[in-house]
Write an enzyme that holds these catalytic residues in place. Structure first.
Site, short mmCIF file in Angstrom:
data_model
loop_
_atom_site.label_atom_id
_atom_site.label_comp_id
_atom_site.label_asym_id
_atom_site.label_seq_id
_atom_site.Cartn_x
_atom_site.Cartn_y
_atom_site.Cartn_z
N ARG A 171 62.88 -7.56 26.91
CA ARG A 171 63.57 -7.34 25.99
C ARG A 171 65.71 -7.04 26.49
O ARG A 171 65.07 -5.72 26.00
CB ARG A 171 62.87 -6.42 25.45
CG ARG A 171 61.33 -6.05 24.97
CD ARG A 171 60.72 -7.41 23.48
NE ARG A 171 59.74 -7.45 23.66
CZ ARG A 171 59.27 -8.54 24.28
NH1 ARG A 171 59.84 -9.48 24.90
NH2 ARG A 171 57.82 -8.86 23.79
N SER A 222 56.70 -2.79 17.03
CA SER A 222 56.57 -2.18 18.52
C SER A 222 57.77 -1.17 18.73
O SER A 222 59.04 -2.09 18.88
CB SER A 222 56.38 -2.65 20.20
OG SER A 222 54.91 -3.13 19.77
N GLU A 313 62.42 0.54 21.71
CA GLU A 313 62.31 -0.86 21.74
C GLU A 313 63.13 -0.71 20.04
O GLU A 313 63.78 -2.04 20.70
CB GLU A 313 61.17 -1.61 21.08
CG GLU A 313 61.71 -3.46 21.45
CD GLU A 313 59.94 -3.98 22.00
OE1 GLU A 313 59.06 -3.96 22.68
OE2 GLU A 313 60.26 -5.08 20.83
C1 LIG Z 1 55.75 -6.46 11.80
C2 LIG Z 1 56.63 -6.33 12.90
C3 LIG Z 1 56.41 -7.28 13.98
C4 LIG Z 1 56.88 -7.56 14.66
N1 LIG Z 1 56.92 -8.10 16.05
C5 LIG Z 1 57.48 -7.98 16.90
C6 LIG Z 1 57.39 -9.25 18.17
O1 LIG Z 1 55.85 -9.47 18.28
N2 LIG Z 1 57.76 -9.01 19.86
C7 LIG Z 1 59.93 -8.48 19.25
O2 LIG Z 1 60.62 -8.70 20.22
N3 LIG Z 1 59.46 -8.18 18.77
C8 LIG Z 1 58.94 -7.68 16.92
N4 LIG Z 1 59.74 -7.03 16.24
C9 LIG Z 1 60.62 -6.34 16.18
C10 LIG Z 1 61.27 -7.58 15.07
O3 LIG Z 1 61.48 -8.73 14.80
C11 LIG Z 1 62.66 -8.06 16.20
O4 LIG Z 1 63.35 -6.79 17.68
C12 LIG Z 1 63.66 -9.11 15.73
O5 LIG Z 1 63.92 -10.23 16.89
C13 LIG Z 1 64.57 -8.90 14.97
O6 LIG Z 1 65.48 -9.31 14.92
P1 LIG Z 1 66.52 -9.15 13.49
O7 LIG Z 1 67.63 -9.92 13.13
O8 LIG Z 1 65.05 -8.35 12.49
O9 LIG Z 1 67.22 -7.99 13.79
P2 LIG Z 1 67.95 -6.43 13.17
O10 LIG Z 1 66.69 -5.03 12.91
O11 LIG Z 1 68.94 -6.57 12.29
O12 LIG Z 1 68.98 -5.98 14.71
C14 LIG Z 1 68.31 -5.52 15.83
C15 LIG Z 1 69.80 -5.31 16.73
O13 LIG Z 1 70.20 -6.01 17.32
C16 LIG Z 1 71.26 -6.30 16.86
N5 LIG Z 1 71.70 -7.69 16.13
C17 LIG Z 1 71.47 -8.65 14.81
N6 LIG Z 1 72.00 -9.92 14.73
C18 LIG Z 1 72.37 -9.59 16.00
C19 LIG Z 1 74.02 -10.57 16.54
N7 LIG Z 1 73.65 -11.84 16.05
N8 LIG Z 1 74.07 -10.52 17.26
C20 LIG Z 1 74.25 -9.09 17.87
N9 LIG Z 1 73.58 -8.10 17.62
C21 LIG Z 1 72.73 -8.40 16.94
C22 LIG Z 1 72.18 -5.40 15.09
O14 LIG Z 1 72.91 -4.75 15.25
C23 LIG Z 1 70.63 -3.98 16.27
O15 LIG Z 1 71.12 -3.56 16.86
C24 LIG Z 1 58.32 -6.94 15.11
C25 LIG Z 1 59.18 -6.10 13.62
C26 LIG Z 1 58.35 -6.12 13.25
C27 LIG Z 1 57.96 -5.45 11.49
#
Ligand SMILES: Cc1cc2nc3c(=O)[nH]c(=O)nc-3n(C[C@H](O)[C@H](O)[C@H](O)COP(=O)(O)OP(=O)(O)OC[C@H]3O[C@@H](n4cnc5c(N)ncnc54)[C@H](O)[C@@H]3O)c2cc1C
Length: 321
Positions: A171, A222, A313
């Site tokens: 991560r 998580s 996380e």
């Molecule tokens: C129900 C559920 C299940 C999940 N299961 C998992 C799992 O199994 N494994 C896992 O790893 N995660 C899991 N997650 C967490 C999440 O889905 C991941 O971390 C996902 O990759 C976040 O992507 P996002 O586009 O939503 O990021 P965001 O939530 O929009 O952003 C997260 C962070 O990344 C930064 N960011 C976003 N995009 C960029 C970019 N292009 N460049 C630089 N910084 C950026 C943002 O500024 C912020 O700091 C889960 C979440 C939920 C709600």
């Protein structure tokens, strides 16, 4: 939500005082002073120029599935990444940062390309996944990347980095530690295979997630990372209890939270999920303050009872967890 076209010589759609809660899976967060949707690299550069001109901080929103935003909101320019082109040449897939990860997994199944099966069901964008090296079941997106394209937010120039220059870890990666780099695209190196077998692996991943009820509403998945533990007795206890070996001495945070007896613990509208102890959920009207207080309580109790320090996380914006 007035559409203030404050950036006179631009076609950017800049909105003022927009609540951010609807853009997050937690459904928590106050207003951004400005919100911009960037549909192209050029619009992202323009949005960053706008922030520079206004002397305001910026933040990047992907799918909002890993974000805990302050109740006071964000006093700068929040930029949603909406660019989502994807192209394929043989096993190489070029995808822009705003593309939805789950849609990408299904697209690669249709193309008969293997490599993303273990990521099925993870919400959010490709950019967010790369930045946090999202993964599940022993796989992570960093494993299949050939290159990552990033925009340097100071020079506004793009740079393409090879995977070995991105420092991917659990991560973690270089872009997580350097908020001055925005992931704008990725080149994935996938392996052609039998579409039916690839589809079956995706279905298996989704079934495992369903069985563990990992699609929980109003959470960020998580909340804490799985910590590395050096207490051999605790590792034995975990392996005996769960009947599995722990990977790289990491014990699931959810098991630790459960052992500490914290399932269903509540602070205001925030609660430790009854389905999955590492999911902190908004039961309806939770504030960011509730969530932070709950997370701190969980961390304190786990440390007191089991001697393990949990690290979040979830990405905090304007809050300290
Ligand atoms: C129900 C559920 C299940 C999940 N299961 C998992 C799992 O199994 N494994 C896992 O790893 N995660 C899991 N997650 C967490 C999440 O889905 C991941 O971390 C996902 O990759 C976040 O992507 P996002 O586009 O939503 O990021 P965001 O939530 O929009 O952003 C997260 C962070 O990344 C930064 N960011 C976003 N995009 C960029 C970019 N292009 N460049 C630089 N910084 C950026 C943002 O500024 C912020 O700091 C889960 C979440 C939920 C709600």
């Amino acid at each position: 939500m007035p559409n203030a076209n404050l950036h006179a010589d631009s076609r950017l759609n800049i909105e003022e005082n927009v609540p951010l809660a609807p853009f997050t899976s937690f459904r928590i967060g106050g207003p951004a002073r400005f919100l911009v949707g960037a549909r192209s690299l050029r619009e992202l550069q323009e949005a960053l120029r706008f922030a520079q001109k206004m002397q305001l901080p910026f933040c990047i929103l992907g799918g909002g599935s890993n974000l805990l935003i302050s109740d006071d909101g964000f006093p700068g320019v929040a930029i949603r990444l909406l660019m989502h082109r994807v192209t394929r040449s043989g096993g190489m897939v070029q995808v822009q940062a705003g593309f939805d990860l789950t849609t990408l997994v299904h697209r690669t199944v249709a193309w008969g390309l293997s490599g993303l099966e273990s990521l099925a069901g993870i919400p959010g964008t490709v950019g967010g996944a790369v930045r946090g090296n999202a993964g599940a079941y022993g796989g992570a997106i960093g494993d299949v990347l050939a290159t990552v394209s990033v925009l340097d937010t100071v020079t506004l120039q793009t740079v393409t980095l090879r995977r070995d220059e991105c420092a991917f870890g659990y991560r973690d990666c270089r872009f997580k530690r350097d908020p001055g780099l925005v992931v704008v695209g990725a080149l994935l190196a996938l392996v052609p295979g039998d579409p039916d077998q690839i589809a079956a692996k995706v279905a298996q991943t989704l079934a495992k997630r369903e069985a563990k009820q990992l699609s929980c509403d109003k959470s960020a998945g998580s909340f804490f990372m799985n910590p590395k533990v050096d207490d051999a007795d605790l590792i034995d206890r975990f392996e005996e209890d769960q009947g599995v070996r722990c990977r790289e001495c990491r014990i699931p945070a959810g098991w630790l939270i459960d052992q500490a007896g914290l399932r269903n613990l509540r602070v205001g509208g925030a609660a430790v999920s009854h389905r999955h102890a590492n999911y902190l959920v908004n039961t309806g009207a939770a504030t960011a303050a509730d969530m932070v207080q709950l997370a701190r309580l969980v961390r304190k109790e786990v440390q007191m009872k089991l001697g393990v320090v949990l690290k979040e996380e979830v990405s905090p914006l304007g809050v300290v967890i």
